[in-house]
Enzyme design. Structure first.
Site, PDB file in Angstrom:
ATOM      1  N   SER A   5       0.853  -1.194   0.000  1.00 55.34           N
ATOM      2  CA  SER A   5       0.000   0.000   0.000  1.00 55.34           C
ATOM      3  C   SER A   5       0.884   1.238   0.000  1.00 55.34           C
ATOM      4  O   SER A   5       1.672   1.441   0.936  1.00 55.34           O
ATOM      5  CB  SER A   5      -0.884   0.010   1.247  1.00 55.34           C
ATOM      6  OG  SER A   5      -1.392   1.316   1.433  1.00 55.34           O
ATOM      7  N   HIS A  34      -1.423  -1.207  -4.157  1.00 58.57           N
ATOM      8  CA  HIS A  34      -2.673  -0.831  -3.487  1.00 58.57           C
ATOM      9  C   HIS A  34      -2.697   0.683  -3.249  1.00 58.57           C
ATOM     10  O   HIS A  34      -1.746   1.253  -2.704  1.00 58.57           O
ATOM     11  CB  HIS A  34      -2.726  -1.592  -2.161  1.00 58.57           C
ATOM     12  CG  HIS A  34      -4.004  -1.475  -1.402  1.00 58.57           C
ATOM     13  ND1 HIS A  34      -5.116  -2.249  -1.673  1.00 58.57           N
ATOM     14  CD2 HIS A  34      -4.346  -0.691  -0.356  1.00 58.57           C
ATOM     15  CE1 HIS A  34      -6.085  -1.947  -0.820  1.00 58.57           C
ATOM     16  NE2 HIS A  34      -5.654  -1.001  -0.006  1.00 58.57           N
ATOM     17  N   ASP A  57      -4.840   3.719  -1.544  1.00 60.57           N
ATOM     18  CA  ASP A  57      -5.863   4.019  -0.533  1.00 60.57           C
ATOM     19  C   ASP A  57      -6.401   5.438  -0.697  1.00 60.57           C
ATOM     20  O   ASP A  57      -5.677   6.413  -0.480  1.00 60.57           O
ATOM     21  CB  ASP A  57      -5.260   3.872   0.867  1.00 60.57           C
ATOM     22  CG  ASP A  57      -5.068   2.417   1.253  1.00 60.57           C
ATOM     23  OD1 ASP A  57      -6.050   1.655   1.172  1.00 60.57           O
ATOM     24  OD2 ASP A  57      -3.940   2.046   1.619  1.00 60.57           O
ATOM     25  N   MET A  67      -9.021   8.282   0.492  1.00 59.59           N
ATOM     26  CA  MET A  67      -9.857   8.691   1.643  1.00 59.59           C
ATOM     27  C   MET A  67     -10.340  10.118   1.432  1.00 59.59           C
ATOM     28  O   MET A  67      -9.589  10.959   0.927  1.00 59.59           O
ATOM     29  CB  MET A  67      -9.049   8.615   2.940  1.00 59.59           C
ATOM     30  CG  MET A  67      -8.382   7.261   3.158  1.00 59.59           C
ATOM     31  SD  MET A  67      -7.595   7.170   4.782  1.00 59.59           S
ATOM     32  CE  MET A  67      -6.565   5.710   4.577  1.00 59.59           C
ATOM     33  N   HIS A  88      -8.561   1.171  -3.490  1.00 64.61           N
ATOM     34  CA  HIS A  88      -9.435   0.965  -2.328  1.00 64.61           C
ATOM     35  C   HIS A  88     -10.065   2.302  -1.963  1.00 64.61           C
ATOM     36  O   HIS A  88      -9.400   3.178  -1.413  1.00 64.61           O
ATOM     37  CB  HIS A  88      -8.582   0.415  -1.170  1.00 64.61           C
ATOM     38  CG  HIS A  88      -9.334   0.222   0.112  1.00 64.61           C
ATOM     39  ND1 HIS A  88      -8.696  -0.015   1.311  1.00 64.61           N
ATOM     40  CD2 HIS A  88     -10.668   0.223   0.402  1.00 64.61           C
ATOM     41  CE1 HIS A  88      -9.598  -0.146   2.274  1.00 64.61           C
ATOM     42  NE2 HIS A  88     -10.806   0.004   1.753  1.00 64.61           N
ATOM     43  N   MET A 110     -12.174   4.610   0.186  1.00 62.61           N
ATOM     44  CA  MET A 110     -12.785   4.818   1.505  1.00 62.61           C
ATOM     45  C   MET A 110     -13.461   6.180   1.439  1.00 62.61           C
ATOM     46  O   MET A 110     -13.011   7.155   2.064  1.00 62.61           O
ATOM     47  CB  MET A 110     -11.708   4.743   2.598  1.00 62.61           C
ATOM     48  CG  MET A 110     -11.250   3.308   2.858  1.00 62.61           C
ATOM     49  SD  MET A 110      -9.634   3.230   3.667  1.00 62.61           S
ATOM     50  CE  MET A 110      -8.574   3.338   2.238  1.00 62.61           C
ATOM     51  N   MET A 115     -11.549  -5.790   5.935  1.00 58.14           N
ATOM     52  CA  MET A 115     -10.680  -4.908   6.727  1.00 58.14           C
ATOM     53  C   MET A 115     -10.272  -5.623   8.016  1.00 58.14           C
ATOM     54  O   MET A 115     -11.119  -6.146   8.743  1.00 58.14           O
ATOM     55  CB  MET A 115     -11.404  -3.602   7.088  1.00 58.14           C
ATOM     56  CG  MET A 115     -11.678  -2.659   5.924  1.00 58.14           C
ATOM     57  SD  MET A 115     -10.226  -2.158   4.975  1.00 58.14           S
ATOM     58  CE  MET A 115      -9.186  -1.389   6.219  1.00 58.14           C
ATOM     59  N   ASP A 140      -6.656  -6.383   4.763  1.00 59.60           N
ATOM     60  CA  ASP A 140      -6.042  -5.054   4.725  1.00 59.60           C
ATOM     61  C   ASP A 140      -5.994  -4.461   6.119  1.00 59.60           C
ATOM     62  O   ASP A 140      -7.026  -4.181   6.727  1.00 59.60           O
ATOM     63  CB  ASP A 140      -6.880  -4.170   3.784  1.00 59.60           C
ATOM     64  CG  ASP A 140      -6.254  -2.805   3.558  1.00 59.60           C
ATOM     65  OD1 ASP A 140      -5.176  -2.533   4.099  1.00 59.60           O
ATOM     66  OD2 ASP A 140      -6.883  -2.003   2.831  1.00 59.60           O
ATOM     67  N   GLY A 169       1.135  -1.989   4.266  1.00 63.94           N
ATOM     68  CA  GLY A 169       1.645  -0.635   4.085  1.00 63.94           C
ATOM     69  C   GLY A 169       2.866  -0.382   4.932  1.00 63.94           C
ATOM     70  O   GLY A 169       4.007  -0.439   4.464  1.00 63.94           O
TER      71      GLY A 169
HETATM   72  C1  DX5 Z   1      -6.185   1.564   6.014  1.00 61.48           C
HETATM   73  C2  DX5 Z   1      -5.810   1.244   4.577  1.00 61.48           C
HETATM   74  C3  DX5 Z   1      -4.694   0.295   4.456  1.00 61.48           C
HETATM   75  C4  DX5 Z   1      -3.405   0.759   5.031  1.00 61.48           C
HETATM   76  C5  DX5 Z   1      -2.818  -0.421   5.721  1.00 61.48           C
HETATM   77  O1  DX5 Z   1      -7.391   2.188   6.062  1.00 61.48           O
HETATM   78  O2  DX5 Z   1      -6.914   0.691   3.883  1.00 61.48           O
HETATM   79  O3  DX5 Z   1      -4.517  -0.165   3.109  1.00 61.48           O
HETATM   80  O4  DX5 Z   1      -2.458   1.241   4.082  1.00 61.48           O
HETATM   81  O5  DX5 Z   1      -1.702  -0.015   6.415  1.00 61.48           O
HETATM   82  P1  DX5 Z   1      -0.914  -0.980   7.399  1.00 61.48           P
HETATM   83  O6  DX5 Z   1      -0.431  -2.134   6.561  1.00 61.48           O
HETATM   84  O7  DX5 Z   1       0.160  -0.098   7.896  1.00 61.48           O
HETATM   85  O8  DX5 Z   1      -1.892  -1.423   8.433  1.00 61.48           O
HETATM   86 ZN    ZN Z   2      -6.507  -0.226   1.830  1.00 62.61          ZN
END
Ligand code: DX5
Ligand code: ZN
Length: 229
Positions: free
Chosen positions: A18, A43, A45, A47, A79, A81, A150, A184, A206
């Site tokens: 990620s 990946h 992310d 938001m 992804h 969000m 998640m 994730d 990530g």
């Molecule tokens: C969180 C994201 C993840 C995030 C995971 O809301 O959807 O993809 O990057 O990060 P780690 O691997 O650090 O938990």
């Molecule tokens: Zn994610």
């Protein structure tokens, strides 16, 4: 990328770095580093400050790395969000997304949104928050290519893995069966092993990769634990 190649990539067992935890000033370099180590899914992310508190990145950044990822034989795993994801999927498809996942909790029109994503030529992913039951996905099963479970609450990298997650992955695997199950949040070699045993096949990581001194070695350690392709 052909539809077959896209399906092939997401049907495998893969670790998806990620970029949320990457150094954005060196994004291309960091993507190249994990792809050289074997990563094929990157990946992204997204938001919006509404569905989750932070604001991160949008189609411009997905588009900025899409050619590099595709040229190296990889795919862009988006992804979302964000609230009302149906209003944004076309922009992400145009930017080069190969799979677009959105949250079941973010729209009353999950079925229509899944179909619209497929019509845009992308794989359709449905994401579930930790507090959302397995049943929420049951009615949508036929329209889902990737089920994103998640394993932390969405919104931030670096949170601890929720311990009940392997049980939920196992229920998703038993009760739905068909889609690829992506996990994730809080994934490292040890948690990857626990959800791999429960039936997950796609592992987003990530901070365990980009927060490490050597992202390529960190990727390889998670891929080995998950028995990734
Ligand atoms: C969180 C994201 C993840 C995030 C995971 O809301 O959807 O993809 O990057 O990060 P780690 O691997 O650090 O938990
Ligand atoms: Zn994610």
């Amino acid at each position: 990328m052909s539809a077959d190649a896209r399906h092939e990539l997401f049907r495998g067992r893969r670790v998806a770095p990620s970029i949320l935890s990457s150094d954005f000033a060196r994004l291309g370099e960091q993507v190249a580093e994990v792809m050289a180590a074997g990563a094929r899914l990157i990946h992204v992310d997204v938001m919006d400050g509404h569905f989750v508190p932070p604001i991160t990145i949008g189609p411009l950044i997905a588009g900025a790395i899409a050619d590099q990822v595709h040229d190296a034989g990889g795919a862009i795993d988006v992804h979302l969000m964000i609230e009302r994801p149906e209003n944004q999927i076309e922009e992400f498809a145009k930017a080069g997304a190969d799979c677009i996942s959105f949250h079941q909790e973010a729209t009353p029109h999950a079925n229509r949104t899944l179909s619209a994503i497929r019509e845009l030529g992308c794989l359709a992913g449905l994401a579930l928050n930790p507090g959302t039951s397995v049943d929420a996905a049951a009615e949508l099963d036929d329209s889902v290519d990737v089920l994103l479970c998640m394993t932390v609450n969405p919104g931030w990298g670096g949170q601890p893995f929720i311990d009940s997650s392997p049980g939920k992955v196992q229920r998703l695997r038993t009760e739905l069966g068909k889609p690829a199950i992506e996990v994730d949040g809080g994934i490292d070699p040890s948690t990857a092993l626990s959800v791999a045993d429960a039936g997950a096949s796609l592992f987003v990581a990530g901070s365990a990769i980009f927060g490490a001194d050597e992202p390529a070695a960190a990727y390889a350690a998670i891929a080995a634990a998950a028995k990734a392709d």
